[in-house]
Design an enzyme around this catalytic site. Sequence first.
Site, mmCIF file in Angstrom:
data_model
loop_
_atom_site.group_PDB
_atom_site.id
_atom_site.type_symbol
_atom_site.label_atom_id
_atom_site.label_comp_id
_atom_site.label_asym_id
_atom_site.label_seq_id
_atom_site.Cartn_x
_atom_site.Cartn_y
_atom_site.Cartn_z
ATOM 1 N N THR A 191 0.850 -1.186 0.000
ATOM 2 C CA THR A 191 0.000 0.000 0.000
ATOM 3 C C THR A 191 0.885 1.235 0.000
ATOM 4 O OG1 THR A 191 -1.759 -1.155 1.193
ATOM 5 C CG2 THR A 191 -1.812 1.250 1.219
ATOM 6 N N VAL A 196 -6.635 3.676 -5.646
ATOM 7 C CA VAL A 196 -7.896 3.033 -5.264
ATOM 8 C C VAL A 196 -7.752 2.314 -3.927
ATOM 9 C CG1 VAL A 196 -9.588 1.286 -5.928
ATOM 10 C CG2 VAL A 196 -8.713 2.865 -7.642
ATOM 11 N N LYS A 197 -6.577 1.716 -3.685
ATOM 12 C CA LYS A 197 -6.374 1.055 -2.382
ATOM 13 C C LYS A 197 -6.478 2.070 -1.245
ATOM 14 C CE LYS A 197 -5.340 -1.806 0.891
ATOM 15 N NZ LYS A 197 -4.083 -2.564 0.967
ATOM 16 N N LEU A 198 -5.897 3.250 -1.426
ATOM 17 C CA LEU A 198 -5.987 4.269 -0.381
ATOM 18 C C LEU A 198 -7.421 4.756 -0.188
ATOM 19 C CD1 LEU A 198 -2.748 6.345 -1.033
ATOM 20 C CD2 LEU A 198 -3.144 4.590 0.704
#
Length: 294
Positions: free
Chosen positions: A94, A163-165
């Site tokens: 991440t 998008v992960k954040l």
Amino acid sequence: MGVVGLGGMGIALAESLLDAGWPVRCYDIRTEPVATMVARGAEAATSPRALAEASDVVLTFLPGPTQVRHVALDPETGVLAGLRPGGAMLDMSTCGPRLAEVLGEAFDAAGRRYVDCPVSRKAPHMTVLVGGPAGVLGADEEVVAAVSRVIVHCGRRGAGYAVKLLNQQVKYSWYLASSEALLVGSALGLDAETVATAIEESSGSDSGFSTAAEFFRGDAAGIAAHAPASTIEKDLALAEAMAAEAGVRSRLLSAAVDFFVTVGGTPYRGRPYPESSALLQELRAMPPRTGESP
């Protein structure tokens, strides 16, 4: 193939690859998890570079951007220094999207491949958020698919990290809002099991994100089915008053109250409340930050 980083997520990934029949080489700065994976049938590598020299694809699962950058680019021990032509580094950590630009440029210049591929959930049930369009993984998609529940191509380099954040923002803001609500319930003397079960069976447990998504997806029918913003303003005012009486300050509840009070002074007051998202760009916009390191 190689796996760098054997924390909980990396171990689950390496084990799932082994279970799926793939040969695995692994590296971690700690000897204990490497020994554990060797006992499971993996091979050990002495450095990320040595691992890359013997692998067509390297999957990295590291604590954050500092470690990813070092593992990728260190001229003596890094993955890029060891990758053969056609080899790839798929980073499942991440990080922020700017790191993807830096690493992507370095790998492109060397004629090697790099893709940001952060994940949600552990292998073999990962959701993989790929920083690129369909096909960007090439033949390596078969490896990723073997240990994943779903692969989502997010559109461009760095978009996987982004998008992960966003997922983390939703997940942990929702967690905090839920915890604050349960704290209010506890202060009121309500049974935690009863409150949790009741909310799990009600809309509070699942509709927050899906309702916001209706607006951004342009789902007119879904939006129209919701109550007007004035109703939400009233409900949240009552909830805030109840929390205050219980002696609990809920910061996320206060933010929600403030937002819907603001909405109440606009034409959106009588509209289905998801339409109030149209105000967010004006209310939440701020100048972009500059000069930050990746």
